[in-house]
Design an enzyme around this catalytic site. Structure first.
Site, PDB file in Angstrom:
ATOM      1  N   LYS A  52      40.428-101.116  69.169  1.00  0.00           N
ATOM      2  CA  LYS A  52      41.187-102.009  70.047  1.00  0.00           C
ATOM      3  C   LYS A  52      41.450-103.346  69.342  1.00  0.00           C
ATOM      4  CE  LYS A  52      39.521 -99.595  74.119  1.00  0.00           C
ATOM      5  NZ  LYS A  52      38.590 -99.471  75.242  1.00  0.00           N
ATOM      6  N   GLN A  96      33.983-102.830  77.972  1.00  0.00           N
ATOM      7  CA  GLN A  96      33.868-101.446  77.515  1.00  0.00           C
ATOM      8  C   GLN A  96      32.797-100.696  78.318  1.00  0.00           C
ATOM      9  OE1 GLN A  96      35.967-100.069  75.290  1.00  0.00           O
ATOM     10  NE2 GLN A  96      34.970 -98.090  75.438  1.00  0.00           N
ATOM     11  N   ASP A 119      42.690-102.716  81.947  1.00  0.00           N
ATOM     12  CA  ASP A 119      42.273-101.310  82.047  1.00  0.00           C
ATOM     13  C   ASP A 119      42.794-100.671  83.345  1.00  0.00           C
ATOM     14  OD1 ASP A 119      40.672-100.248  79.941  1.00  0.00           O
ATOM     15  OD2 ASP A 119      39.026-101.593  80.491  1.00  0.00           O
TER      16      ASP A 119
END
Ligand code: GUN
Length: 283
Positions: A52, A96, A119
Site C-alpha cells: 500500500k 490494517q 476501506d
C-alpha cells in the site's frame, strides 16, 4: 481460457490515479495523504502494508505509517485514530486488519471519520453500499468489478455465486454484482449442496480462505472464476481458494494467485484516497 492479469489492470488504474493526482496538485496545490496503521507484527499484514505504501509513492500521495507494538491498548489506538481524524493533511485512514485479539476492531473502525474511511468498513459507508450510493468502493470487491469491466465480461443477468460472507469481501461483493444486475447466490460454511450451486455459476467468486477449496467438479464449463484467496498450500507455497491447475481448463476466464485480485485491492484503495482528498477539499 484466458488468465485475467490483475497486475496489468491494477497498473492501468494506478496510472489514471497518478495523472489525476498531478492535476490536483497543479490546479489546487493538494497532495492526498493516507495514514496506514498496523498493530503488531503479522507477516502477511506487513506485506500488504508495504504494498500500500509503495502504491502511494507511485501515484504521488503522501503516506504516513503508524507501526504500533502488539501490546498497544484500545485507548491508545482510539486516540491515534482521533488524532488522524483531525489532521487536515490526512485524507484516508486505514487500520490494517486483523488486529491483535485484545483489541476491538469494530470499535476502532467506528471511530474512523466516515469521510476518511477509505476501506469502506464504517457502518455509514457499508450502508451506502447497500443503497448503491457510495463515495468509497469496498476495495477488494471493487477491484474484482474493475477486472470484469476491463475484460468486457458482462454481469447483467448472469448467475453469480459468491463463496464467503465476510464483511470485507463476501457481503459487499454480492452487492456490487447485484447492482450490475447479476443473479447472486451467497454460499457459506452452512450451505447445503455447495458444489452443485457453484457448478451452476457463470461467475464464481471464491472468498473462503481455504487453500484449493474450489475443485474442477464445482465449476461449470466456460465459467469466469475469480479467486480472492491468499492461502498457503501443504508445502507452504502461496495459493488461492481455487485449485488453479485443475480448474483453469474449464474456465473462460480465471484469476491467478498471486497476480490476480491482490493488486486490484491496492488500486481501489488509491482511487478511494484520491476521492477522499477531493471530497474533503470540495473539489
Ligand atoms: N486485511 C485484509 N484485507 C484488508 C483490507 O482490505 N483492509 C484492511 N484495512 N485490512 C485488511
Amino acid at each position: 481460457m484466458q488468465i485475467i492479469d490483475g497486475k496489468k489492470v491494477s497498473a492501468q488504474v494506478k496510472e489514471e490515479v497518478k495523472k489525476q493526482t498531478l492535476e490536483l496538485k497543479e490546479q489546487y496545490g493538494i497532495t492526498p495523504g493516507l495514514a496506514v496503521v498496523i498493530v503488531g507484527d503479522d507477516p502477511a499484514s506487513r506485506v500488504y502494508v508495504n504494498n500500500k505504501k509503495k502504491a502511494c509513492e507511485f501515484v504521488g500521495f503522501k503516506s504516513e505509517e503508524f507501526s504500533l507494538p502488539a501490546e498497544t491498548t484500545q485507548e491508545e489506538l482510539l486516540n491515534l485514530v482521533k488524532t488522524l481524524n483531525e489532521k487536515k493533511d490526512i485524507n484516508g485512514i486505514l487500520v490494517q486488519l486483523p488486529l491483535p485479539e485484545h483489541l476491538d476492531d469494530k470499535a476502532v473502525i467506528e471511530a474512523i471519520d466516515p469521510l476518511k474511511d477509505v476501506d469502506a468498513f464504517h457502518a455509514v459507508n457499508v450502508g451506502k453500499i447497500m443503497l448503491g450510493e457510495y463515495d468509497f468502493m469496498p476495495c477488494t470487491p471493487a477491484g474484482v468489478m474493475e477486472m470484469l469491466h476491463s475484460y468486457n465480461i458482462p454481469v447483467n443477468s448472469k448467475n453469480c455465486v459468491v463463496i464467503g460472507r465476510s464483511n470485507i469481501v463476501g457481503k459487499p461483493m454480492s452487492m456490487l454484482l447485484l447492482h450490475e444486475n447479476g443473479t447472486v447466490t451467497i454460499c457459506h460454511s452452512r450451505t447445503q449442496n455447495l458444489a452443485e450451486i457453484c457448478s451452476k455459476a457463470d461467475i464464481l467468486v471464491a472468498a473462503v480462505g481455504k487453500p484449493k477449496f474450489v475443485t474442477a467438479d464445482m465449476v461449470k464449463e466456460g465459467a469466469v472464476v475469480i479467486d480472492v484467496g491468499m492461502d498457503r498450500d501443504e508445502n507452504g507455497k502461496l495459493c488461492g481458494d481455487v485449485d488453479f491447475e485443475n480448474v483453469k481448463d474449464k474456465c473462460s476466464y480465471i484469476t491467478p494467485v498471486p497476480g490476480g485480485v491482490g493488486p486490484m485491492t491496492v488500486a481501489t484503495l488509491m482511487k478511494n484516497t484520491l476521492k477522499a482528498a477531493k471530497i474533503q477539499n470540495n473539489v
